[in-house]
Enzyme design. Structure first.
Site, PDB file in Angstrom:
ATOM      1  N   THR A  36      49.293   2.597  61.608  1.00 27.26           N
ATOM      2  CA  THR A  36      48.282   2.475  60.556  1.00 27.26           C
ATOM      3  C   THR A  36      48.621   3.483  59.473  1.00 27.26           C
ATOM      4  OG1 THR A  36      46.595   1.730  62.085  1.00 27.26           O
ATOM      5  CG2 THR A  36      45.817   2.607  59.998  1.00 27.26           C
ATOM      6  N   PHE A  65      47.266   5.516  56.330  1.00 31.74           N
ATOM      7  CA  PHE A  65      46.027   6.014  55.731  1.00 31.74           C
ATOM      8  C   PHE A  65      46.346   6.601  54.358  1.00 31.74           C
ATOM      9  CE2 PHE A  65      45.492   6.206  60.273  1.00 31.74           C
ATOM     10  CZ  PHE A  65      44.167   5.868  60.497  1.00 31.74           C
TER      11      PHE A  65
END
Ligand code: PEP
Ligand code: MN
Length: 687
Positions: free
Chosen positions: A278, A280
């Site tokens: 992921t 960010f």
């Protein structure tokens, strides 16, 4: 347990302590080098060749020792990443300049959620004195807290290698004037965690965030005896397991979270895909300086003009300059069916000359262009072997990139050298859509209609008149900025509805004025273009809001605004992302009182020199009297305007406002006939 085994454990503990002490020594040394590199702006930040050498030496030693070079390599990679990040702290980036006693960072979720872990990783190397992570229930709440100054940074997931981009986050970034200033990548490794006494065969409930559950489908399919339960956050799901105290209830969360909370890991690595990352982003209200030696990326979101090849032209603008794109994704836009929003990440900083050039070029092919920010690129940290960074040219100083104003509409430089060129430079001009009508280039467009929407009948009659006389767009005010509070103020939203209905009935796109920021979204949802009136040309809050929408804005020149000020006002809109701005000259206040305002025809010519945006003229508010409107309109066409905004009323004697300057049906007829010759004379066509 045998004593030999105990001894081995002690030995392992002591080796681990030594490992940590060695890492600490290595980081201390890296810091020393970092301090020297930070003050010597000519020094290369990273020596790729040296990193490669160190890397292959380790691999060789690992082989000789009979160790896995893969795992040893992974350990070294992280040590190198850590050292690099620590050295970054010595650069005079924006981050190190901000001397805050406490840095407040908002994230979605609770302590130990993936967002929390990733932000702790990012800030462990950023130069902040005291980190205060603050958890919020939703992404929107985090962004609201940033605009309310409750937090200094928002930390938000923006994409996952399996699930793709987080559209909600992109939308939030579009609505706010924020800037991405850093990124972090987190390797998502889900595990199943339960209370210390839990047993996999006896569990009944598996709780987690919907995305985490989705990413563990194959594992869940095997655990047929338990059911999945959606929770708003992985760490909150783990907390709820403790709170409930039932060993049959479990959660999917990170290993770090399970360990931190004292939960038992019932199964590790349960995601369908091992490569689950992921990304960010760290967002704040203003761009931060970046040391030029850091490899950067620039994130954009845009919509393209409805024109064959527009997307390819955007891509070509990057390709021709050999700018690598690390991301390209398209998403549907709920408010505009069949129009797509594209997300691009381009290597480089928006102030690098090549990137800046590409961005200027693509403004011509985009309706909306949001530059979300330029920031240090972290994805190379995932490479097995250190990847190539931008090598510092000997001659290049490691100066800081200064954030320049985005989306300039004013070219400043004179690009035209003779009077014919002023009128004929149609190739350079932006073409902007209002509904299905294109303004700009060689088309001359007439927007006509009453000053105000007064009733359903009136606006329907006006629409019939406008359509029959060959004008292409219907105007009508529903929110009227009147000099006197006692004058008719417009019908408000019911007026907007009537205008839209009348327009639709006659296949005419519609334009109407908005006075308040809070009405923009609602009105923009229905109409094809929004007008900013002369009195609001410097209502900066309104202009900023209009920068975030997906509709054309007709920006009128303020009564006492200079051309410079008009162009700067337009930049408020384009720098928010919305490239669809049509400038409108409507007369300025001078000592002359024979006309309502003095139509500044020279503004058309000067604006033509200085901007590619389409320019239209409103002769009605300048003249104040119907008899003067046609000659002024013809003069505007002759000067090279791209169109007109004229007031026309089916029965002007009954008009509730500006009847005296409104054209009748016959006048409109005459205007259209006479315009044709002048427009054609300029080599343009009356559309
Ligand atoms: C209008 O177009 O109705 C209007 C109010 O014009 P301006 O803002 O130019 O006065
Ligand atoms: Mn008016």
């Amino acid at each position: 347990m045998s004593s030999a085994y105990q001894d081995d454990r002690k030995m392992i503990d002591s080796i681990d302590n030594k490992l940590v002490a060695l890492i600490s020594e290595r980081i201390r040394t890296a810091k020393k080098i970092g301090a020297a590199k930070g003050s010597d702006c000519k020094a290369n930040l990273w020596d790729i060749e040296r990193e490669r050498e160190v890397f292959s030496k380790w691999a060789r030693i690992a082989d000789e020792e009979g160790l896995s070079s893969y795992y040893v390599g992974r350990i070294l990679r992280e040590v190198l990443n850590y050292s690099r990040r620590v050295q970054e702290g010595f650069l005079e980036n924006g981050q190190s300049k901000v001397a805050r006693p406490v840095t407040r960072v908002g994230y979605q979720g609770v302590q130990n959620s993936y967002s929390y872990l990733a932000l702790s990783k990012l800030f462990s190397c950023r130069n902040s004195t005291c980190l205060k992570p603050i958890g919020f229930r939703s992404f929107a709440a985090v962004v609201d807290a940033l605009s309310a100054d409750v937090i200094d940074y928002a930390f938000l997931p923006i994409e996952n290698t399996i699930a793709g981009s987080l559209n909600d986050v992109y939308m939030l970034l579009r609505e706010q004037q924020t800037s991405i200033v850093d990124e972090e990548i987190w390797h998502v490794e889900h595990c199943l965690a339960g209370l210390p006494g839990a047993n996999l065969d006896q569990i009944q409930t598996i709780r987690s965030h919907s995305v985490a559950l989705q990413q563990c489908q194959s594992f869940l399919a095997k655990i047929t005896w338990a059911s999945a339960e959606v929770y708003y956050d992985t760490a909150a799901a783990a907390e709820s397991v403790i709170a409930q105290g039932d060993p049959r209830v479990t959660a999917i969360c990170s290993k770090e979270c399970a360990l931190e909370m004292g939960l038992k890991i019932l199964q590790q690595d349960i995601a369908d895909q091992h490569h689950n990352y992921t990304r960010f982003v760290l967002v704040t209200s203003k761009p931060e300086k970046v040391d030029k030696r850091l490899p950067c990326k620039t994130s954009l979101q845009f919509t393209v003009c409805h024109r064959g090849g527009a997307l390819s032209e955007v891509l070509q603008a990057f390709a021709r300059r050999q700018i690598n794109l690390s991301k390209l994704e398209s998403r549907p836009q709920p408010d505009s069916p069949w129009e797509y929003l594209f997300y691009i990440d381009a290597d480089g900083h928006q102030d690098d000359p090549e990137v800046a050039d590409a961005l200027t070029e693509i403004r011509e092919y985009t309706n909306y262009l949001g530059i979300l920010g330029s920031y240090p690129r972290r994805s190379h940290e995932l490479d097995e072997i250190p990847s190539r960074h931008t090598q510092l040219d000997e001659s290049v100083q490691a100066e800081h990139i200064v954030i320049s104003p985005r989306s300039k509409v004013d070219h400043d430089v004179k690009q035209l050298t003779n009077s014919e060129a002023v009128i004929d430079n149609v190739q350079l001009q932006s073409k902007i859509n209002i509904g299905n009508v294109e303004i700009g280039g060689s088309q001359f467009v007439v927007i006509a209609g009453p000053c105000a929407v007064e009733s359903r009948q009136q606006i329907f009659d006006a629409a019939t008149m406008v359509k029959d006389r060959g004008a292409r767009i219907l105007r009508g005010g529903a929110f009227k900025p009147r000099t006197s509070p006692h004058s008719f103020q417009g019908l408000g939203f019911p007026g907007v509805e009537m205008l839209v209905e009348a327009g639709r009935n006659h296949e005419l796109p519609v334009v109407t004025e908005v006075l308040r920021t809070e009405d923009v979204d609602r009105v923009a949802n229905h109409v094809d273009a929004i007008q900013v009136g002369a009195r609001n040309m410097q209502n900066f809050a309104l202009l900023k809001k209009l920068g975030t929408i997906n509709r054309t804005v007709v920006l009128k020149r303020g009564m006492s605004a200079t051309i410079d000020e008009l162009l700067k006002a337009a930049e408020y809109i384009t720098s928010g992302g919305n490239q669809r701005v049509v400038l409108c000259e409507r007369g300025i206040r001078t000592f002359e009182s024979a006309t309502r305002s003095t139509l500044d025809i020279s503004a058309v010519v000067v604006l033509r020199e200085r901007t590619n945006l389409p320019i239209i003229v409103d002769p009605s508010h300048a003249a104040g009297r119907r008899e003067l409107v046609i000659p002024l309109a013809l003069a505007a066409a002759a000067a090279g305007a791209n169109g007109l905004l004229v007031e026309a009323h089916p029965y002007p004697e009954k008009a509730l406002c500006d009847g005296r300057q409104s054209l009748t049906a016959d006048d409109l007829n005459q205007l259209m006939t006479r315009l044709e010759q002048i427009v054609n004379m300029n080599g343009h066509t009356l559309s």
